[in-house]
Design an enzyme around this catalytic site. Structure first.
Site, PDB file in Angstrom:
ATOM      1  CE  LYS A   1      -3.814  -2.471   2.039  1.00  0.00           C
ATOM      2  NZ  LYS A   1      -4.502  -2.951   3.232  1.00  0.00           N
TER       3      LYS A   1
ATOM      4  CD  GLN B   1      -3.384  -4.643   6.305  1.00  0.00           C
ATOM      5  OE1 GLN B   1      -3.293  -3.674   5.556  1.00  0.00           O
ATOM      6  NE2 GLN B   1      -3.976  -5.777   5.933  1.00  0.00           N
TER       7      GLN B   1
ATOM      8  CG  ASP C   1      -9.841  -0.554   4.193  1.00  0.00           C
ATOM      9  OD1 ASP C   1      -9.463  -0.834   3.027  1.00  0.00           O
ATOM     10  OD2 ASP C   1      -9.176  -0.830   5.209  1.00  0.00           O
TER      11      ASP C   1
END
Ligand code: NAP
Length: 280
Positions: A52, A96, A119
């Site tokens: 990422k 995460q 997200d």
């Protein structure tokens, strides 16, 4: 002969388009900044987080990295999220997953400002998707839609079957296919006569987390098959939820693993970061 849907090439195309947009935004004085939080040192999470950060660097998005120790408490993590929510220069916040067991994942995802939830996991964004309002969409299913569209595959009016109903893949996948005017059926572990349903599919999305579960007996001749699964087989090689060798000759188009859906997830995360700033 089937079409091999090339997620590597399509994700690169998306990243290049975003890079251009970000350069333009910079000339207008707008910088984009993504905060990435990792708790503990799970090696798989480490690889995802690094990828990422690399994608951010390629596109020109600033990434702030927070690597917290395994023993971080829920309160400490909530405090950090609160600070990042308040920071005007931070446009996106990504935590995460999975998190260590002392931290309640749901509480953490709820704490992220929906306007920074790149997200697309916050209930506000999930709700917006289901009632057709703009908002962040979960990256993997959003990537599947891009794969289909950019491969010239029509969704409207098609029988779409989604195998799996998780909150991050199956459910948002079904909502997105519906938004594209597909006729959608969602299957799960309690579904009866699974093959009868999957054999109706013009577009079959496999996201059930079972290596090579989908063989040729699940497929209607000429269907489009999208494989979301990622697993390591006994030889440590990557494979999906679909038995590619057996299924591919029966399809009109199929994604490989690796190189199909996988690379799209990060591309769509980058897309969400840029889109959020463009729309604000
Ligand atoms: P998950 O949370 O484990 O959900 C699996 C879903 O499949 C559940 O809804 C389950 O039904 C259903 N299922 C399990 N066995 C089934 C069966 N025999 N028949 C029908 N349905 C069945 O998994 P996930 O997070 O959605 O991920 C799915 C796969 O995608 C995994 O391999 C994961 O690694 C991969 N993935 C890939 C990416 C990417 O970037 N490419 C991103 C996320 C996930 P119940 O609800 O009834 O239990």
């Amino acid at each position: 002969m089937y079409q091999l849907i090339d997620g590597k090439a399509i994700s690169q195309q998306i990243k290049d388009e975003l890079k251009e947009k970000v350069e333009k935004l910079k000339t207008q004085g707008t910088e984009i900044c993504l905060a990435v939080i990792q708790v503990g040192n799970d090696p798989a999470s480490g690889v995802y987080v690094n990828n990422k950060k690399k994608a951010c660097a390629y596109i020109g998005i600033q990434s702030l990295s927070y690597e917290l120790p395994e023993e971080t408490t829920e309160e400490e993590l909530l405090k950090l999220i609160g600070e990042l929510n308040a920071k005007e220069e931070v446009n996106g916040i990504l935590v995460q997953l999975p998190l260590p067991k002392q931290i309640n994942e749901e509480k953490i995802l709820l704490a992220i400002d929906p306007a920074k939830d790149v997200d697309g996991f916050h209930p506000a964004n999930v709700g917006n998707l289901s009632i057709g309002r703009p908002g962040y969409v979960s990256c993997t299913p959003a990537g599947v839609i891009q794969l289909l569209k950019r491969s010239g595959i029509e969704i409207e009016g098609k029988e779409c079957v989604v195998l799996g109903r998780s909150n991050i893949v199956g459910k948002p996948m079904a909502m997105l296919l519906l938004r594209e005017n597909g006729t959608v059926t969602v299957c799960h572990s309690r579904t009866k006569n699974l093959k009868e349903i999957t054999k109706r599919a013009d577009i079959l999305v496999a996201a059930l987390g079972k290596p090579k579960f989908v063989d040729a007996s699940y497929i209607k001749e000429g269907a489009v098959v999208i494989d979301v699964g990622i697993h390591r087989n006994e030889n440590n090689k990557l494979c999906g939820d679909v038995d590619f060798e057996e299924v591919a000759p029966h399809t009109s188009a199929i994604t490989p693993v690796p190189g199909g859906v996988g690379p799209m997830t990060i591309a769509m995360l980058m897309h969400n970061c840029v889109e959020g700033v463009e729309n604000s």
